[in-house]
Design an enzyme around this catalytic site. Structure first.
Site, PDB file in Angstrom:
ATOM      1  N   HIS A  49      40.655   7.878  27.073  1.00 25.83           N
ATOM      2  CA  HIS A  49      39.324   7.568  27.605  1.00 25.83           C
ATOM      3  C   HIS A  49      38.847   8.702  28.512  1.00 25.83           C
ATOM      4  CE1 HIS A  49      38.947   3.369  26.268  1.00 25.83           C
ATOM      5  NE2 HIS A  49      40.266   3.360  26.348  1.00 25.83           N
ATOM      6  N   GLU A  63      36.064   9.035  29.761  1.00 22.24           N
ATOM      7  CA  GLU A  63      35.188   8.456  30.803  1.00 22.24           C
ATOM      8  C   GLU A  63      35.993   7.903  31.973  1.00 22.24           C
ATOM      9  OE1 GLU A  63      35.960   7.105  27.949  1.00 22.24           O
ATOM     10  OE2 GLU A  63      36.059   4.918  28.072  1.00 22.24           O
ATOM     11  N   CYS A 100      38.891   6.117  21.699  1.00 21.89           N
ATOM     12  CA  CYS A 100      39.872   5.025  21.654  1.00 21.89           C
ATOM     13  C   CYS A 100      39.810   4.302  20.311  1.00 21.89           C
ATOM     14  CB  CYS A 100      39.682   4.064  22.827  1.00 21.89           C
ATOM     15  SG  CYS A 100      41.077   2.969  23.062  1.00 21.89           S
TER      16      CYS A 100
END
Lengths: 252, 193
Positions: free
Chosen positions: B175, B177, B77
């Protein structure tokens, strides 16, 4: 193509347990919000919302602990709401691992809260939830989970929330909620077309077609539902496949 | 396998730490130059504002540390944006691994909302880290234009760089994650590089 339309199951949590019963018989503990959240995520939910409906101040720690466990175990974004009154509540939940917070009554009572959240953490974490009902003279916002009427107009308040830094609007039509005959598409469309932030439709999901209409007629960016998912009336994989076949951009 | 996650003033890094733990890695969160240099893998995550983040990194000498790394590095990001040459956000010179200029989205139509927040598809994937046409989760108002180092694209308002690669430096605008199982596989492949 742009962004996929999001499907968001909402879980009500009281004293660390999900409130609405479910018929996920194969789930070891359907009452555990973390287990249920993981299941929805595995089924293809795009985001999750956990609402703390615990009344007492003392139980906040239980909810915060749950947020920590969700953050450890779930690999999609999630929003938490319920009982957020001040910036310290937002900090506590974001530090526990939530991606976004949803504020409702507290933002109506003290709109500066939206700016405080946006300035501190960015607009993307700030979801403003609005409960509204259509009365004879227009859409009115309600406080305290729909128990207290205000003179605030839905569209005026949503615009103000955007101007103050809200990242998304979660609009629940109290007229449609629980009726299972579709979302408030006309009001949704008006919100979506007049604002520049994403709109999450809530209240009224009963059939798979209702979701299609929320996206095509209501121009919503996301649709949230609770009981149709919890009771297995609509399964998320089935719903997403249906939406895909109807030409809606969804994540499969 | 020692994985260092760079600690600085750019938002919530706990989701990255949690994602690493889910795949069996016990990461260290640190701003210690020695620990970062020693790590087998370095993750440079972040959310936040570019010029403030760069000011903090410079103040702590972390920009130099990151520039000098030779092990695989993954920027996420704003981490990706800070690895570029310059960002329009706060008009700031960045770390300069990737020869690109970070720009702000200019919505052309009303339906295009900024920040771009949600799931979008990866296209033109030129790296085994990523899966073509898979959906991943984005939250951003600034973007890296297409450039020589682009290894995956996304299309929102215009086609832009969803991921970049040069030498030992990798980055993604989205992202991983928070991108479900697809994202977890991306992190795993980066660790296994």
């Amino acid at each position: 193509m742009g962004l996929a339309k999001r499907i968001i199951p909402c879980l009500d949590v009281k004293d660390g347990e999900t409130v609405k019963g479910t018929n996920f018989v194969n789930l070891r503990s359907a009452g555990d919000p973390v287990e249920l959240g993981k299941l929805y995520s595995a089924q293809g939910a795009d985001e999750l919302v956990f609402l703390d409906i615990t009344a007492s101040y003392e139980k906040r720690k239980t909810f915060t602990d749950m947020v920590t466990r969700v953050a450890q175990q779930v690999n999609i974004p999630f929003t938490v709401g319920g009982g957020i009154n001040e910036l310290s509540d937002v900090e506590r939940l974001l530090y526990a691992g939530a991606d976004k917070v949803s504020v409702n009554s507290a933002a109506i009572r003290r709109p500066e809260l939206i700016e405080e959240i946006a300035n501190r953490f960015g607009s993307q974490v700030c979801v403003v939830a609005i409960d509204a009902r259509f009365d004879s003279d227009g859409w009115h916002c309600y406080l305290k989970g729909g128990r207290e009427r205000t003179e605030l107009n839905l569209f005026d308040w949503a615009r103000e929330a955007q101007e103050r830094g809200a990242g998304e609007i979660l609009f629940t039509s109290m007229d449609h909620d629980g009726v299972k005959e579709g979302f408030a598409n006309e009001a949704l469309c008006h919100l979506a077309d007049s604002l520049s932030i994403p709109i999450i439709a809530s209240g009224g999901a009963g059939k798979k077609e209702d979701f299609v209409n929320a996206f095509t007629q209501g121009h919503a960016d996301a649709a949230l539902a609770a009981s149709v998912f919890h009771f297995g009336e609509i399964s998320i994989p089935e719903l997403k496949k249906y939406l895909y076949n109807e030409g809606i951009n969804v994540r499969l | 396998m020692q994985v260092a996650v760079v600690k600085y003033n750019a938002g919530n890094v706990y989701s990255v730490l949690n994602a690493l733990k889910r795949i069996g890695i016990d990461p260290i969160l640190t701003d210690d130059a020695k620990l970062i240099r020693q790590a087998d893998r370095v993750i440079f995550p972040g959310q936040g504002e570019a010029s403030n983040a760069m000011a903090y990194l410079r103040q702590h000498g972390l920009d130099e540390v990151i520039r000098s790394l030779r092990q695989p590095v993954l920027g996420i990001c704003i981490g990706q944006q800070l690895l570029c040459r310059h960002s329009e956000e706060g008009d700031v010179d960045c770390i300069g691994i990737f020869d690109a200029e970070v720009k702000r989205f200019q919505p052309a139509m009303h339906q295009e909302k900024v920040p771009c927040m949600g799931w979008n598809q990866l296209r033109d994937v030129k790296s085994p880290l990523f899966e073509n046409n898979s959906y991943v989760y984005f939250v951003h108002s600034y973007y890296v234009p297409l450039c020589n180092e682009t290894i995956a694209t996304a299309d929102y308002i215009l086609p832009y760089s969803a991921a970049l690669h040069k030498d030992n430096f990798y980055s993604c605008q989205f992202h991983p994650e928070k991108s479900g199982d697809v994202g977890e596989r991306i992190i795993k492949r980066f660790i296994e590089l």
